[in-house]
Scaffold this motif. Structure first.
Motif, mmCIF file in Angstrom:
data_model
loop_
_atom_site.group_PDB
_atom_site.id
_atom_site.type_symbol
_atom_site.label_atom_id
_atom_site.label_comp_id
_atom_site.label_asym_id
_atom_site.label_seq_id
_atom_site.Cartn_x
_atom_site.Cartn_y
_atom_site.Cartn_z
ATOM 1 N N GLU A 1 37.192 82.928 72.429
ATOM 2 C CA GLU A 1 36.211 81.811 71.980
ATOM 3 C C GLU A 1 36.845 80.506 71.760
ATOM 4 N N ILE A 2 35.855 79.623 71.522
ATOM 5 C CA ILE A 2 36.611 78.382 71.266
ATOM 6 C C ILE A 2 36.122 77.714 69.863
ATOM 7 N N VAL A 3 37.187 77.477 69.404
ATOM 8 C CA VAL A 3 37.225 77.164 67.789
ATOM 9 C C VAL A 3 37.828 75.837 67.478
ATOM 10 N N ASP A 4 37.248 75.147 66.294
ATOM 11 C CA ASP A 4 37.985 74.025 65.803
ATOM 12 C C ASP A 4 39.307 74.469 65.560
ATOM 13 N N GLY B 1 38.945 76.795 62.480
ATOM 14 C CA GLY B 1 38.777 78.087 63.030
ATOM 15 C C GLY B 1 37.334 78.230 63.134
ATOM 16 N N GLU B 2 36.191 77.364 62.897
ATOM 17 C CA GLU B 2 34.875 77.293 62.843
ATOM 18 C C GLU B 2 34.701 77.294 64.524
ATOM 19 N N ARG B 3 33.655 78.048 65.038
ATOM 20 C CA ARG B 3 33.241 78.278 66.252
ATOM 21 C C ARG B 3 32.443 76.851 66.522
ATOM 22 N N VAL B 4 32.671 76.408 68.124
ATOM 23 C CA VAL B 4 32.296 75.088 68.347
ATOM 24 C C VAL B 4 31.129 75.447 69.393
ATOM 25 N N GLU B 5 30.169 74.485 69.470
ATOM 26 C CA GLU B 5 29.214 74.427 70.823
ATOM 27 C C GLU B 5 29.443 73.152 71.341
ATOM 28 N N ILE B 6 28.654 72.844 72.524
ATOM 29 C CA ILE B 6 28.618 72.089 73.543
ATOM 30 C C ILE B 6 27.560 70.713 73.050
ATOM 31 N N GLY B 7 27.995 69.546 73.014
ATOM 32 C CA GLY B 7 27.024 68.612 72.825
ATOM 33 C C GLY B 7 27.225 67.233 73.828
ATOM 34 N N TYR B 8 26.015 66.575 73.890
ATOM 35 C CA TYR B 8 26.078 65.729 74.750
ATOM 36 C C TYR B 8 26.037 64.319 74.035
ATOM 37 N N TYR B 9 26.638 63.295 74.562
ATOM 38 C CA TYR B 9 26.844 61.711 73.658
ATOM 39 C C TYR B 9 26.677 60.942 74.862
ATOM 40 N N ALA B 10 25.903 59.915 74.503
ATOM 41 C CA ALA B 10 25.728 58.645 75.203
ATOM 42 C C ALA B 10 26.772 58.090 75.669
#
Length: 142
Positions: A109-112, A116-125
């Motif tokens: 899993e991918i975490v901060d 240690g919080e799980r992350v999600e994908i985001g899109y940025y301009a």
């Protein structure tokens, strides 16, 4: 590079480069720091030396991998990702995130790193840096 898809599509053309069996796993080994042919082979049971050699050569021709001779007799090479190869990291991360949500048995899993919080994908301009909530895929005018 073997052309399997003759389509004007980013996905199809990317698959022409990285879509062969074992290729993504080889790239992932390089991404996590393996550089030695034998170590890559050892970490990927079932991958033959001939196929690994062919895939590395193909990836080098595509500009994703660079090789450096470190022993002349017998010839031995260290392999590393080019900038174009390193740019595939978000694709691997997206696959890890997808797997953590959709696989019955998940291995990573991918975490901060701080919380240690799980992350999600985001899109940025690109210009403003603002987070984008809705995206649109559109063709590029020629």
């Amino acid at each position: 590079m073997k052309t399997r898809y003759d389509l004007p599509c980013n996905i199809a053309q990317t698959l022409n480069i990285i879509g062969d069996r074992w290729t993504l796993l080889i790239l992932h080994e390089l991404l996590i720091g393996q550089s030695n042919f034998n170590d890559i082979k050892l970490n990927l049971p079932g991958l033959s030396a001939n196929l690994l050699s062919a895939r590395l050569k193909s990836l080098e021709e595509a500009g994703l991998v660079a090789s450096t001779l470190y022993s002349a007799h017998p010839p031995r090479y260290a392999y590393s990702l080019t900038d174009a190869g390193k740019a595939l990291e978000p694709i691997f991360n997206a696959m890890i995130l997808w797997g953590s949500e959709h696989l019955d048995q998940c291995y990573k899993e991918i975490v901060d790193a701080k919380t240690g919080e799980r992350v999600e994908i985001g899109y940025y301009a690109k210009n403003s840096g603002e987070r984008i909530d809705t995206i649109q895929i559109r063709p590029i005018a020629k």
